[in-house]
Write an enzyme that holds these catalytic residues in place. Structure first.
Site, PDB file in Angstrom:
ATOM      1  N   GLU A 104      16.377  57.729  17.520  1.00 24.05           N
ATOM      2  CA  GLU A 104      17.469  56.888  16.989  1.00 24.05           C
ATOM      3  C   GLU A 104      17.201  56.426  15.559  1.00 24.05           C
ATOM      4  O   GLU A 104      18.120  56.323  14.757  1.00 24.05           O
ATOM      5  CB  GLU A 104      17.773  55.682  17.895  1.00 24.05           C
ATOM      6  CG  GLU A 104      16.611  54.846  18.201  1.00 24.05           C
ATOM      7  CD  GLU A 104      16.859  53.351  18.400  1.00 24.05           C
ATOM      8  OE1 GLU A 104      15.928  52.728  18.889  1.00 24.05           O
ATOM      9  OE2 GLU A 104      17.925  52.806  18.036  1.00 24.05           O
ATOM     10  N   THR A 127      12.846  62.825  21.470  1.00 22.94           N
ATOM     11  CA  THR A 127      12.098  61.619  21.827  1.00 22.94           C
ATOM     12  C   THR A 127      11.607  61.734  23.258  1.00 22.94           C
ATOM     13  O   THR A 127      12.362  62.136  24.148  1.00 22.94           O
ATOM     14  CB  THR A 127      12.911  60.306  21.696  1.00 22.94           C
ATOM     15  OG1 THR A 127      12.247  59.287  22.444  1.00 22.94           O
ATOM     16  CG2 THR A 127      14.330  60.403  22.161  1.00 22.94           C
ATOM     17  N   ASP A 129      11.129  59.308  24.938  1.00 19.55           N
ATOM     18  CA  ASP A 129      11.755  58.182  25.645  1.00 19.55           C
ATOM     19  C   ASP A 129      13.058  58.587  26.343  1.00 19.55           C
ATOM     20  O   ASP A 129      13.538  57.874  27.218  1.00 19.55           O
ATOM     21  CB  ASP A 129      12.060  57.034  24.660  1.00 19.55           C
ATOM     22  CG  ASP A 129      10.831  56.545  23.924  1.00 19.55           C
ATOM     23  OD1 ASP A 129       9.715  56.732  24.445  1.00 19.55           O
ATOM     24  OD2 ASP A 129      10.973  55.981  22.829  1.00 19.55           O
ATOM     25  N   GLU A 223       6.099  50.102  29.227  1.00 20.12           N
ATOM     26  CA  GLU A 223       5.416  49.253  28.242  1.00 20.12           C
ATOM     27  C   GLU A 223       6.219  48.055  27.739  1.00 20.12           C
ATOM     28  O   GLU A 223       5.652  47.081  27.273  1.00 20.12           O
ATOM     29  CB  GLU A 223       5.012  50.096  27.035  1.00 20.12           C
ATOM     30  CG  GLU A 223       6.212  50.727  26.332  1.00 20.12           C
ATOM     31  CD  GLU A 223       5.820  51.580  25.132  1.00 20.12           C
ATOM     32  OE1 GLU A 223       4.663  51.535  24.715  1.00 20.12           O
ATOM     33  OE2 GLU A 223       6.692  52.303  24.631  1.00 20.12           O
ATOM     34  N   ARG A 267      -6.365  47.369  39.410  1.00 21.42           N
ATOM     35  CA  ARG A 267      -6.806  47.928  38.131  1.00 21.42           C
ATOM     36  C   ARG A 267      -5.600  48.509  37.386  1.00 21.42           C
ATOM     37  O   ARG A 267      -4.704  49.086  38.002  1.00 21.42           O
ATOM     38  CB  ARG A 267      -7.812  49.067  38.345  1.00 21.42           C
ATOM     39  CG  ARG A 267      -9.131  48.644  38.932  1.00 21.42           C
ATOM     40  CD  ARG A 267      -9.998  47.914  37.898  1.00 21.42           C
ATOM     41  NE  ARG A 267     -11.337  47.691  38.386  1.00 21.42           N
ATOM     42  CZ  ARG A 267     -11.715  46.611  39.083  1.00 21.42           C
ATOM     43  NH1 ARG A 267     -10.835  45.663  39.376  1.00 21.42           N
ATOM     44  NH2 ARG A 267     -12.962  46.495  39.502  1.00 21.42           N
ATOM     45  N   ARG A 276       1.856  62.054  24.680  1.00 25.49           N
ATOM     46  CA  ARG A 276       2.571  62.746  23.593  1.00 25.49           C
ATOM     47  C   ARG A 276       1.869  64.013  23.145  1.00 25.49           C
ATOM     48  O   ARG A 276       2.402  64.758  22.319  1.00 25.49           O
ATOM     49  CB  ARG A 276       2.741  61.795  22.407  1.00 25.49           C
ATOM     50  CG  ARG A 276       3.637  60.606  22.693  1.00 25.49           C
ATOM     51  CD  ARG A 276       4.566  60.319  21.544  1.00 25.49           C
ATOM     52  NE  ARG A 276       3.904  60.177  20.291  1.00 25.49           N
ATOM     53  CZ  ARG A 276       3.828  59.043  19.579  1.00 25.49           C
ATOM     54  NH1 ARG A 276       4.361  57.938  20.069  1.00 25.49           N
ATOM     55  NH2 ARG A 276       3.246  59.008  18.426  1.00 25.49           N
TER      56      ARG A 276
HETATM   57  O1  F6P Z   1       9.394  56.439  20.677  1.00 25.31           O
HETATM   58  C1  F6P Z   1       8.345  57.189  21.166  1.00 25.31           C
HETATM   59  C2  F6P Z   1       7.153  56.347  21.465  1.00 25.31           C
HETATM   60  O2  F6P Z   1       6.174  57.178  22.016  1.00 25.31           O
HETATM   61  C3  F6P Z   1       7.407  55.125  22.350  1.00 25.31           C
HETATM   62  O3  F6P Z   1       7.471  55.459  23.708  1.00 25.31           O
HETATM   63  C4  F6P Z   1       6.265  54.232  21.963  1.00 25.31           C
HETATM   64  O4  F6P Z   1       6.567  52.868  22.175  1.00 25.31           O
HETATM   65  C5  F6P Z   1       6.096  54.506  20.510  1.00 25.31           C
HETATM   66  O5  F6P Z   1       6.622  55.795  20.268  1.00 25.31           O
HETATM   67  C6  F6P Z   1       4.663  54.454  20.036  1.00 25.31           C
HETATM   68  O6  F6P Z   1       4.646  54.594  18.673  1.00 25.31           O
HETATM   69  P1  F6P Z   1       3.360  54.849  17.772  1.00 25.31           P
HETATM   70  O7  F6P Z   1       2.997  56.304  17.920  1.00 25.31           O
HETATM   71  O8  F6P Z   1       3.806  54.515  16.407  1.00 25.31           O
HETATM   72  O9  F6P Z   1       2.267  53.984  18.308  1.00 25.31           O
END
Ligand code: F6P
Length: 343
Positions: A104, A127, A129, A223, A267, A276
């Site tokens: 976005e 993304t 996400d 998160e 835990r 990623r």
């Molecule tokens: O938007 C993708 C994402 O992986 C989110 O899920 C996460 O909050 C963010 O990027 C993390 O960003 P960075 O790589 O800048 O820590």
């Protein structure tokens, strides 16, 4: 002289970007275009940093994680003097079109460059996400969630051995898709997503029940969930005004609450950026390839100001402006589907 297309990847990287770059460039070659990569997202256009994208550069990158172009969260509209620099570099580099691959934020910048400065831009949604409303799926999501499901299963193995409650904190920013799909596919006992408040009592009652039966209970937490009240400090925001979620650590906080309420040893693990990395799954390779190809086709047809989108099983062009207007968050019906399995 051959027409020139610039390609950039912005925002968080995700598996599928290299297949998309490859798809776009290979299709552009069919139209006689030359391709050039702008390095590190919008920063590449601000600074005029590029790399060549010839056949030998893209032919064999389909299985590579990350992005060969590099990325950043640079927002030229937030940095004084950067927008004119982008416009100047666009001309200097002799570009005829720009393909911006991003979420976005990156696409929001693309949309502004198109509507305010008439830069000929096509958008490609990416993304992990999966939170872009105009497209059914974005590449990156399948790979990231597949990795999270694997992590969930590993956590259950160790949790069962120690008779513990295990929490898996996953990424996903303000949308709970990654957590929800991980919970569903990983047979979790509870899922916490940002779209809905965490009902601590209900969650803990169920965890106790599941733990009695299975000797382990798994909770998947996104998160960005809010547990209790939280103040967001100014320095916790990035250039696009988003919270830097890495500072929050919801998994650990959830573990404290669960341990206190259930008296069960708990835990928490954060999978974070592991989600990623790595080679894209089959789904992400094919989707990345298809949307990349379509982006080159839209550019060739002069359909600028559009974003490529997957609708059902068809890849189409939709308005960039509309595509970036609203986030796709998890609706009640998906939450209800997950709850069927919390017995
Ligand atoms: O938007 C993708 C994402 O992986 C989110 O899920 C996460 O909050 C963010 O990027 C993390 O960003 P960075 O790589 O800048 O820590």
């Amino acid at each position: 002289m051959a027409k020139k297309i610039g390609i950039l990847t912005g925002g968080g990287d995700c598996p599928g970007l290299n297949p998309a770059i490859r798809g776009c460039a290979m299709r552009a070659f069919d139209f006689g275009y030359e391709c050039v990569g702008l390095l590190e997202g919008w920063k590449g256009l601000v600074k005029g940093n590029t790399m060549p994208l010839g056949l030998q550069d893209v032919a064999d990158i389909i299985g590579k994680g990350g992005t060969i172009l590099g990325t950043s969260r640079t927002n030229p509209f937030k940095q004084e003097g950067s927008v004119p620099q982008c416009l100047e570099n666009f001309k200097k580099l002799g570009l005829d079109a720009l393909v911006a691959m991003g979420g976005e934020d990156t696409l929001g910048v693309a949309s502004r460059f198109y509507s305010e400065y008439k830069i000929p831009i096509v958008g490609v949604p990416k993304t992990m996400d999966n939170d872009l409303s105009a497209t059914d799926y974005t590449f990156g999501f399948d790979t990231a969630t597949t990795i999270a499901v694997d992590a969930a299963e590993r956590l259950k193995d160790t949790g069962r051995s120690h008779r513990r409650v295990m929490i898996l904190e996953v990424m996903g920013r303000h949308a709970g898709w990654v957590a929800l799909f991980t919970a569903l596919a990983g047979a979790a006992d509870w899922v916490c997503i940002p779209e809905f408040p965490v009902d601590v009592k209900k969650m803990c009652d169920h965890i106790k029940k599941a733990h009695e039966r299975n000797k382990v209970a798994l909770v998947v937490a996104s998160e960005a969930i809010t547990i209790g009240r939280e103040k967001v400090e100014e320095e916790q925001l990035d250039e696009f005004g988003h919270m830097l979620l890495k500072k929050r650590g919801v998994g650990e906080r959830l573990a404290e609450i669960i341990e206190r309420e259930t008296k069960l040893e708990t835990r928490a693990s954060v999978i974070g950026h592991i989600q990623r990395g790595g080679s894209p799954t089959l789904f992400d390779r094919i989707l990345g390839t298809r949307v990349g190809v379509k982006a080159a086709e839209l550019a060739q047809e002069g359909k600028f100001g559009e974003m490529v989108a997957l609708r059902g099983n068809v890849v189409v062009g939709v308005s960039l402006k509309e595509a970036t207007a609203q986030l796709k968050i998890v609706p009640e019906s998906w939450k209800q589907l997950a709850e069927i399995f919390f017995k």
